[in-house]
Design a protein around this motif. Structure first.
Motif, PDB file in Angstrom:
ATOM      1  N   ASP A 111     -15.779   6.924  -3.870  1.00 46.09           N
ATOM      2  CA  ASP A 111     -15.362   8.201  -3.286  1.00 46.09           C
ATOM      3  C   ASP A 111     -13.998   8.089  -2.605  1.00 46.09           C
ATOM      4  O   ASP A 111     -13.520   9.045  -2.023  1.00 46.09           O
ATOM      5  CB  ASP A 111     -16.404   8.725  -2.296  1.00 46.09           C
ATOM      6  N   ARG A 112     -13.394   6.907  -2.683  1.00 46.90           N
ATOM      7  CA  ARG A 112     -12.103   6.739  -2.038  1.00 46.90           C
ATOM      8  C   ARG A 112     -11.051   7.647  -2.659  1.00 46.90           C
ATOM      9  O   ARG A 112     -10.295   8.293  -1.972  1.00 46.90           O
ATOM     10  CB  ARG A 112     -11.664   5.282  -2.148  1.00 46.90           C
ATOM     11  N   GLU A 113     -11.078   7.691  -3.982  1.00 48.40           N
ATOM     12  CA  GLU A 113     -10.049   8.465  -4.684  1.00 48.40           C
ATOM     13  C   GLU A 113      -9.994   9.907  -4.241  1.00 48.40           C
ATOM     14  O   GLU A 113      -8.938  10.524  -4.222  1.00 48.40           O
ATOM     15  CB  GLU A 113     -10.293   8.442  -6.191  1.00 48.40           C
ATOM     16  N   ALA A 114     -11.159  10.432  -3.912  1.00 44.24           N
ATOM     17  CA  ALA A 114     -11.171  11.835  -3.520  1.00 44.24           C
ATOM     18  C   ALA A 114     -10.497  12.022  -2.161  1.00 44.24           C
ATOM     19  O   ALA A 114      -9.992  13.091  -1.853  1.00 44.24           O
ATOM     20  CB  ALA A 114     -12.605  12.355  -3.477  1.00 44.24           C
ATOM     21  N   VAL A 115     -10.494  10.967  -1.362  1.00 46.17           N
ATOM     22  CA  VAL A 115      -9.926  11.072  -0.021  1.00 46.17           C
ATOM     23  C   VAL A 115      -8.429  10.799  -0.043  1.00 46.17           C
ATOM     24  O   VAL A 115      -7.636  11.524   0.536  1.00 46.17           O
ATOM     25  CB  VAL A 115     -10.619  10.078   0.940  1.00 46.17           C
ATOM     26  N   VAL A 136       7.318   5.199  -6.636  1.00 43.23           N
ATOM     27  CA  VAL A 136       5.996   5.201  -6.011  1.00 43.23           C
ATOM     28  C   VAL A 136       5.800   6.462  -5.172  1.00 43.23           C
ATOM     29  O   VAL A 136       4.759   7.127  -5.241  1.00 43.23           O
ATOM     30  CB  VAL A 136       5.811   3.933  -5.142  1.00 43.23           C
ATOM     31  N   VAL A 137       6.829   6.805  -4.407  1.00 46.45           N
ATOM     32  CA  VAL A 137       6.706   7.980  -3.539  1.00 46.45           C
ATOM     33  C   VAL A 137       6.586   9.254  -4.375  1.00 46.45           C
ATOM     34  O   VAL A 137       5.754  10.128  -4.085  1.00 46.45           O
ATOM     35  CB  VAL A 137       7.896   8.053  -2.550  1.00 46.45           C
ATOM     36  N   ALA A 138       7.369   9.354  -5.452  1.00 44.68           N
ATOM     37  CA  ALA A 138       7.275  10.535  -6.324  1.00 44.68           C
ATOM     38  C   ALA A 138       5.889  10.646  -6.929  1.00 44.68           C
ATOM     39  O   ALA A 138       5.304  11.736  -7.010  1.00 44.68           O
ATOM     40  CB  ALA A 138       8.333  10.452  -7.425  1.00 44.68           C
ATOM     41  N   HIS A 139       5.343   9.504  -7.328  1.00 41.55           N
ATOM     42  CA  HIS A 139       3.996   9.461  -7.899  1.00 41.55           C
ATOM     43  C   HIS A 139       2.957   9.979  -6.888  1.00 41.55           C
ATOM     44  O   HIS A 139       2.116  10.820  -7.205  1.00 41.55           O
ATOM     45  CB  HIS A 139       3.695   8.020  -8.318  1.00 41.55           C
ATOM     46  N   GLU A 140       3.059   9.485  -5.665  1.00 43.86           N
ATOM     47  CA  GLU A 140       2.109   9.897  -4.623  1.00 43.86           C
ATOM     48  C   GLU A 140       2.193  11.383  -4.316  1.00 43.86           C
ATOM     49  O   GLU A 140       1.176  12.062  -4.194  1.00 43.86           O
ATOM     50  CB  GLU A 140       2.380   9.127  -3.326  1.00 43.86           C
ATOM     51  N   VAL A 148       0.845  -1.191   0.000  1.00 42.36           N
ATOM     52  CA  VAL A 148       0.000   0.000   0.000  1.00 42.36           C
ATOM     53  C   VAL A 148       0.881   1.242   0.000  1.00 42.36           C
ATOM     54  O   VAL A 148       1.870   1.307   0.725  1.00 42.36           O
ATOM     55  CB  VAL A 148      -0.897   0.013   1.256  1.00 42.36           C
ATOM     56  N   ALA A 149       0.540   2.183  -0.839  1.00 41.36           N
ATOM     57  CA  ALA A 149       1.199   3.486  -0.822  1.00 41.36           C
ATOM     58  C   ALA A 149       0.174   4.534  -1.185  1.00 41.36           C
ATOM     59  O   ALA A 149      -0.538   4.381  -2.174  1.00 41.36           O
ATOM     60  CB  ALA A 149       2.341   3.521  -1.829  1.00 41.36           C
ATOM     61  N   TYR A 150       0.059   5.541  -0.355  1.00 38.95           N
ATOM     62  CA  TYR A 150      -0.809   6.642  -0.738  1.00 38.95           C
ATOM     63  C   TYR A 150      -0.429   7.890   0.021  1.00 38.95           C
ATOM     64  O   TYR A 150       0.350   7.843   0.977  1.00 38.95           O
ATOM     65  CB  TYR A 150      -2.279   6.297  -0.525  1.00 38.95           C
ATOM     66  N   CYS A 151      -0.978   8.983  -0.433  1.00 39.15           N
ATOM     67  CA  CYS A 151      -0.691  10.262   0.187  1.00 39.15           C
ATOM     68  C   CYS A 151      -1.998  10.827   0.699  1.00 39.15           C
ATOM     69  O   CYS A 151      -2.991  10.848  -0.010  1.00 39.15           O
ATOM     70  CB  CYS A 151      -0.087  11.191  -0.861  1.00 39.15           C
ATOM     71  N   LEU A 152      -2.001  11.235   1.949  1.00 43.78           N
ATOM     72  CA  LEU A 152      -3.190  11.862   2.527  1.00 43.78           C
ATOM     73  C   LEU A 152      -3.008  13.361   2.444  1.00 43.78           C
ATOM     74  O   LEU A 152      -2.153  13.913   3.142  1.00 43.78           O
ATOM     75  CB  LEU A 152      -3.316  11.470   3.987  1.00 43.78           C
ATOM     76  N   THR A 187       2.572  10.859   3.675  1.00 42.92           N
ATOM     77  CA  THR A 187       2.711   9.698   2.802  1.00 42.92           C
ATOM     78  C   THR A 187       2.660   8.454   3.668  1.00 42.92           C
ATOM     79  O   THR A 187       3.350   8.383   4.684  1.00 42.92           O
ATOM     80  CB  THR A 187       4.051   9.741   2.042  1.00 42.92           C
ATOM     81  N   VAL A 188       1.816   7.501   3.291  1.00 46.77           N
ATOM     82  CA  VAL A 188       1.679   6.270   4.067  1.00 46.77           C
ATOM     83  C   VAL A 188       2.182   5.096   3.230  1.00 46.77           C
ATOM     84  O   VAL A 188       1.765   4.923   2.073  1.00 46.77           O
ATOM     85  CB  VAL A 188       0.204   6.029   4.472  1.00 46.77           C
ATOM     86  N   LEU A 189       3.096   4.336   3.805  1.00 48.57           N
ATOM     87  CA  LEU A 189       3.617   3.141   3.131  1.00 48.57           C
ATOM     88  C   LEU A 189       3.391   1.944   4.046  1.00 48.57           C
ATOM     89  O   LEU A 189       3.400   2.079   5.267  1.00 48.57           O
ATOM     90  CB  LEU A 189       5.118   3.286   2.853  1.00 48.57           C
ATOM     91  N   SER A 190       3.201   0.758   3.464  1.00 48.04           N
ATOM     92  CA  SER A 190       3.074  -0.443   4.292  1.00 48.04           C
ATOM     93  C   SER A 190       4.372  -1.237   4.220  1.00 48.04           C
ATOM     94  O   SER A 190       5.128  -1.115   3.250  1.00 48.04           O
ATOM     95  CB  SER A 190       1.912  -1.304   3.803  1.00 48.04           C
TER      96      SER A 190
END
Lengths: 227, 102
Positions: free
Chosen positions: B76-80, A143-147, A113-117, A125-128
């Motif tokens: 709606d996940r993508e928006a979050v 991945v991090v640059a993308h996020e 999992v990788a995403y940016c809040l 940035t959250v990584l698993s």
């Protein structure tokens, strides 16, 4: 009368043939930034011309449509920010900050999992650890640059606006086509940012690795990277 | 929070303080616990035992909620979250299959 016809014709063109053509166009894969601009222009101009044409026929109906669209945008924004706040609390509770990466938190989970809040005062940035095990150092950088690109380019705002448009007009299939197209375009734009950090090949392998069984979903992105 | 998750029974603020490294002030511990209570992560029986704090749900429950939000394709996940694994529509995938001559 002619004004109504002209505005009505513009509204109809922007509501159907133009977005359909845009959704089918192939050049959007090569020029995602321009395509994104087109979608936003179509959405705004389409809404305004529809309201304008209605206004000349009946002021009340036009005001009602405008109010409906604005109200939906407001409700979607509130719902999204509430959901994001809850998610941020969960992340703070369940993850630990990574000392060697500022603004990055690690969650203990097998799933890659990788995403940016997005958020104030700064995004997270959250990584698993499943992801860290799966990817090489270069792939992780991709991945991090993308996020980060998603948040820097405010993609969450664009997606939220298109989501509001779709929920406001549930009987209007073009709105969900537009949302889908925009969702792909933000990925392409973020990929383009990541390409400045790593080679296309590394990015492609990172995309495929994270996609796992969902490889079909990322096929357009991988094809574009020439891998 | 990890302490409350590990403990089988609810803990008093003093227990929490004693278990924490560097033993912070009891008021600090209480402030943190009250804030966690405000967010719904910590509960206490305000009638019978108002000084004992317990975790509302287990760590696994919260992790499940978090991962569910991250991994499911809720529209709606993508928006979050801005997420690495993008979502391609069915029509796009079909279009690609056609291109590949499948």
């Amino acid at each position: 009368m002619t004004k109504v016809l002209i505005l009505g014709a513009i509204a109809i063109a922007l509501a159907w043939p133009v977005p359909v053509l845009l959704a089918r166009a192939r050049w959007t894969m090569r020029m995602p930034a321009l395509a994104m601009l087109c979608w936003q222009a179509v959405a705004v101009a389409g809404g305004l011309s529809m309201i304008g044409a209605l206004w000349l026929v009946s002021v009340g109906a036009a005001a009602l449509l405008a109010l409906h669209l604005l109200l939906n945008l407001g409700l979607t924004a509130v719902g999204t920010s509430r959901q994001r706040r809850r998610h941020r609390q969960l992340v703070e509770l369940l993850s630990i900050p990574m000392p060697d990466r500022p603004g990055t938190r690690l969650i203990e989970n097998e799933a890659p999992v990788a995403y940016c809040l997005p958020g104030a005062p700064r995004s997270v940035t959250v990584l698993s650890d499943g992801l860290l095990r799966l990817l090489s150092e270069d792939e992780l950088a991709a991945v991090v640059a993308h996020e980060r690109a998603h948040v820097v380019q405010h993609h969450h705002v664009v997606l939220m606006a298109f989501k509001a448009w779709r929920t406001a007009l549930p009987w209007f299939p073009i709105a969900s086509r537009a949302e889908e197209a925009v969702a792909l375009l933000v990925e392409l734009l973020a990929d383009d940012d990541a390409r400045q950090v790593v080679s296309d090949r590394v990015l492609a392998s990172a995309v495929v690795a994270v996609a796992g069984a969902d490889a079909a979903a990322v096929a357009p992105r991988v094809a574009r990277l020439g891998a | 929070m990890d302490l409350l998750w590990q403990s089988e029974s609810p803990l008093a603020a003093a227990d929490v303080r004693d278990a924490l490294p560097g033993s912070p002030a009891i008021t600090t511990v209480l402030t943190v616990l009250t804030r966690l209570e405000g967010k719904g992560f910590v509960t206490r029986d305000r009638v019978k035992r108002p000084h004992l704090f317990g975790a509302t749900l287990s760590r696994d429950d919260y992790m499940a909620e978090l991962m569910h939000e991250v991994l499911t394709s809720a529209p709606d996940r993508e928006a979050v979250l801005a997420r690495f694994l993008g979502r391609a529509s069915k029509s796009e995938t079909d279009h690609l299959r056609k291109l590949l001559g499948d």
